[in-house]
Design a protein around this motif. Structure first.
Motif, mmCIF file in Angstrom:
data_model
loop_
_atom_site.group_PDB
_atom_site.id
_atom_site.type_symbol
_atom_site.label_atom_id
_atom_site.label_comp_id
_atom_site.label_asym_id
_atom_site.label_seq_id
_atom_site.Cartn_x
_atom_site.Cartn_y
_atom_site.Cartn_z
ATOM 1 N N ASP A 53 0.849 -1.189 0.000
ATOM 2 C CA ASP A 53 0.000 0.000 0.000
ATOM 3 C C ASP A 53 0.887 1.242 0.000
ATOM 4 O O ASP A 53 1.487 1.579 1.030
ATOM 5 N N PRO A 54 1.003 1.971 -1.129
ATOM 6 C CA PRO A 54 1.901 3.137 -1.165
ATOM 7 C C PRO A 54 1.480 4.242 -0.212
ATOM 8 O O PRO A 54 2.319 5.010 0.260
ATOM 9 N N ILE A 55 0.185 4.352 0.072
ATOM 10 C CA ILE A 55 -0.264 5.368 1.030
ATOM 11 C C ILE A 55 0.211 5.007 2.434
ATOM 12 O O ILE A 55 0.652 5.861 3.211
ATOM 13 N N ALA A 56 0.145 3.701 2.759
ATOM 14 C CA ALA A 56 0.618 3.259 4.073
ATOM 15 C C ALA A 56 2.114 3.516 4.237
ATOM 16 O O ALA A 56 2.578 3.823 5.336
ATOM 17 N N LEU A 57 2.855 3.416 3.146
ATOM 18 C CA LEU A 57 4.293 3.687 3.221
ATOM 19 C C LEU A 57 4.557 5.116 3.661
ATOM 20 O O LEU A 57 5.440 5.385 4.470
ATOM 21 N N VAL A 58 3.792 6.045 3.105
ATOM 22 C CA VAL A 58 3.979 7.452 3.465
ATOM 23 C C VAL A 58 3.484 7.714 4.879
ATOM 24 O O VAL A 58 4.130 8.400 5.668
ATOM 25 N N ARG A 59 2.338 7.119 5.203
ATOM 26 C CA ARG A 59 1.768 7.328 6.529
ATOM 27 C C ARG A 59 2.707 6.832 7.621
ATOM 28 O O ARG A 59 2.852 7.460 8.678
ATOM 29 N N ASP A 60 3.398 5.723 7.364
ATOM 30 C CA ASP A 60 4.314 5.163 8.358
ATOM 31 C C ASP A 60 5.761 5.592 8.129
ATOM 32 O O ASP A 60 6.681 5.037 8.711
ATOM 33 N N HIS A 61 5.937 6.576 7.230
ATOM 34 C CA HIS A 61 7.284 7.108 6.961
ATOM 35 C C HIS A 61 8.237 6.012 6.495
ATOM 36 O O HIS A 61 9.392 5.990 6.884
ATOM 37 N N LYS A 62 7.724 5.128 5.660
ATOM 38 C CA LYS A 62 8.565 4.038 5.160
ATOM 39 C C LYS A 62 8.874 4.180 3.674
ATOM 40 O O LYS A 62 9.405 3.286 3.056
ATOM 41 N N GLY A 63 8.493 5.297 3.084
ATOM 42 C CA GLY A 63 8.651 5.447 1.647
ATOM 43 C C GLY A 63 10.062 5.760 1.230
ATOM 44 O O GLY A 63 10.969 5.842 2.057
ATOM 45 N N PRO A 64 10.286 5.954 -0.074
ATOM 46 C CA PRO A 64 11.619 6.273 -0.573
ATOM 47 C C PRO A 64 12.148 7.541 0.063
ATOM 48 O O PRO A 64 11.402 8.462 0.376
ATOM 49 N N SER A 65 13.443 7.591 0.246
ATOM 50 C CA SER A 65 14.053 8.739 0.889
ATOM 51 C C SER A 65 14.081 9.932 -0.043
ATOM 52 O O SER A 65 13.962 9.806 -1.252
ATOM 53 N N GLY A 66 14.254 11.134 0.532
ATOM 54 C CA GLY A 66 14.381 12.347 -0.272
ATOM 55 C C GLY A 66 13.125 13.175 -0.239
ATOM 56 O O GLY A 66 12.012 12.675 -0.371
#
Length: 437
Positions: A27-40
């Protein structure tokens, strides 16, 4: 899971053949919500528009460790006899990114015995001039234990991934050490695997290299390169055992009662020392905690009498950092260790041992580079072991050792170890340092 859902199902299952499917619904939204997305932070849309939901990435490694934890640990309650059985295994991965393309992907798996089949995808079939992408469908075939296969995937998938989600800490170094045990030490791309797995974070990369290198000292001291029949025969009677025996003799002759073995490995010298009543305080130090656990097991520490336990200690530490625990010993042994240190770190080693710890006697052994011509399969200029940072001739070793003796108020003499050759000397060389009154 924090980044989405994990599904495990079995398209086929029989006594003869089984297929296990692991599907990640990221879930790409969950990645952002949990601060797990790509760096930068420079391109905010990258947090939402990326390849994470569509590729086998570092999230896949997490899923493997969660879904197949017991298999990775070599545990099977129902059929324990299968744990150590070599099985014909096939892995299909859809889709795997590879920074470095096909050649790099093959360089990771083929040295481990895998047959690798690849299908590379175009960036866009409508625009062939754009060229090929970095994405592959991959099929791997090999005959090996299931736990080894899972360990390979756990480490190498993040190595291929450009946007690993995890924070780098010493915990990641420990995981790499555990999952890489038994294969990473000998992998021709070891250094690149370590760097990429640990995101090129210098401190932890150096720590991982140090730990894995120290383990190679332990596990491979007797595996020096040779196809010469005479040298093979010598190895059967154990050159390493000759080193240990020679070191033991020098320690006994010194009159020492307390001895510290620096870079003790799995405790082979410690075991010899324990048999001698002369030594009442015996300590082994190593940079690898797991290796110390192996030494503890090898020495039967939990089962020996209390009086014996009182004579023996194991400590975790480095040869290049001052350590007050090393002070006060009558003697120190450093057996086939210094050549695994970078030359730039030797000065630190010298200060730790000869300036700070200052044992009355120090016994150091190292390979004799002149003897390498006796190993027919060793190319000119190559070292006996892939992790050796240097190998010294007799003159080079004696110059270094004599310089230390002069600087720190010791005297030193030199002894050969192994069969003597008139032209090139013995395969190993020893320096015995005595502190001056």
């Amino acid at each position: 899971m924090s980044f989405g859902k994990m599904h495990v199902f079995y398209p086929e299952s029989s006594e003869e053949r089984s297929t296990i499917a692991l599907l990640l619904d990221v879930d790409p939204i969950a990645l952002v919500r949990d601060h797990k997305g790509p760096s930068g932070e420079g391109f905010a849309l990258e947090h939402y528009v990326n390849d994470r939901p569509y590729v086998a990435s570092s999230f896949m490694s997490v899923a493997i460790s969660k879904a197949f934890r017991s298999a990775m640990g070599g545990i099977c309650k129902d059929k324990p006899y299968l744990v150590d059985r070599v099985l014909p295994l096939e892995v299909n991965i859809q889709v795997l990114p590879s920074r470095g393309g096909e050649a790099f992907l093959r360089s990771l798996f083929e040295p481990l015995g895998y047959q690798v089949e690849l299908k590379r995808y175009e960036l866009d079939p409508q625009f062939p001039e754009w060229g090929m992408s970095r994405y592959f469908s991959v099929t791997l075939r090999n005959e090996l234990k299931m736990k080894d296969l899972l360990a390979h995937l756990y480490v190498l998938i993040p190595v291929l991934d450009n946007d690993k989600h995890y924070w780098i800490s010493e915990h990641e170094v420990q995981k790499l050490e555990e999952k890489g045990n038994g294969w990473l030490e000998q992998h021709p791309e070891k250094e690149l695997i370590i760097k990429r797995y640990l995101k090129n974070v210098g401190a932890f990369t150096r720590l991982a290299k140090s730990r894995l290198s120290e383990e190679e000292i332990i596990d491979n001291k007797e595996e020096e390169v040779s196809s010469n029949d005479n040298v093979k025969e010598e190895r059967k009677i154990s050159l390493h055992q000759q080193r240990l025996n020679k070191a033991l003799d020098e320690l006994k002759l010194s009159g020492a009662q307390s001895v510290v073995d620096l870079g003790c490995g799995e405790g082979k010298l410690l075991k010899l020392l324990m048999k001698e009543a002369q030594f009442n305080n015996i300590v082994g130090m190593d940079v690898s905690y797991r290796t110390l656990e192996n030494a503890k097991s090898r020495l039967n520490y939990e089962r020996i009498p209390q009086k014996q336990k009182d004579r023996l200690g194991l400590i975790h530490g480095s040869l290049t950092y001052r350590d007050k625990r090393l002070k006060g010993f009558d003697a120190a042994a450093v057996i086939e260790v210094i050549e695994h240190l970078d030359l730039s770190r030797l000065a630190s080693f010298e200060r730790v041992v000869f300036e700070s710890a200052r044992p009355l006697t120090v016994v150091i052994t190292t390979p004799n580079a002149e003897y390498n011509v006796k190993y027919e399969s060793l190319n000119e200029g190559a070292f006996r072991h892939s992790d050796h940072r240097f190998e010294w001739t007799r003159a080079e070793f004696e110059k270094w050792a004599s310089g230390i003796a002069t600087k720190y108020n010791y005297e030193v003499r030199f002894e050969p170890i192994g069969d003597w050759d008139v032209e090139v000397g013995a395969p190993s060389q020893m320096g015995v340092f005595k502190i001056k009154n």
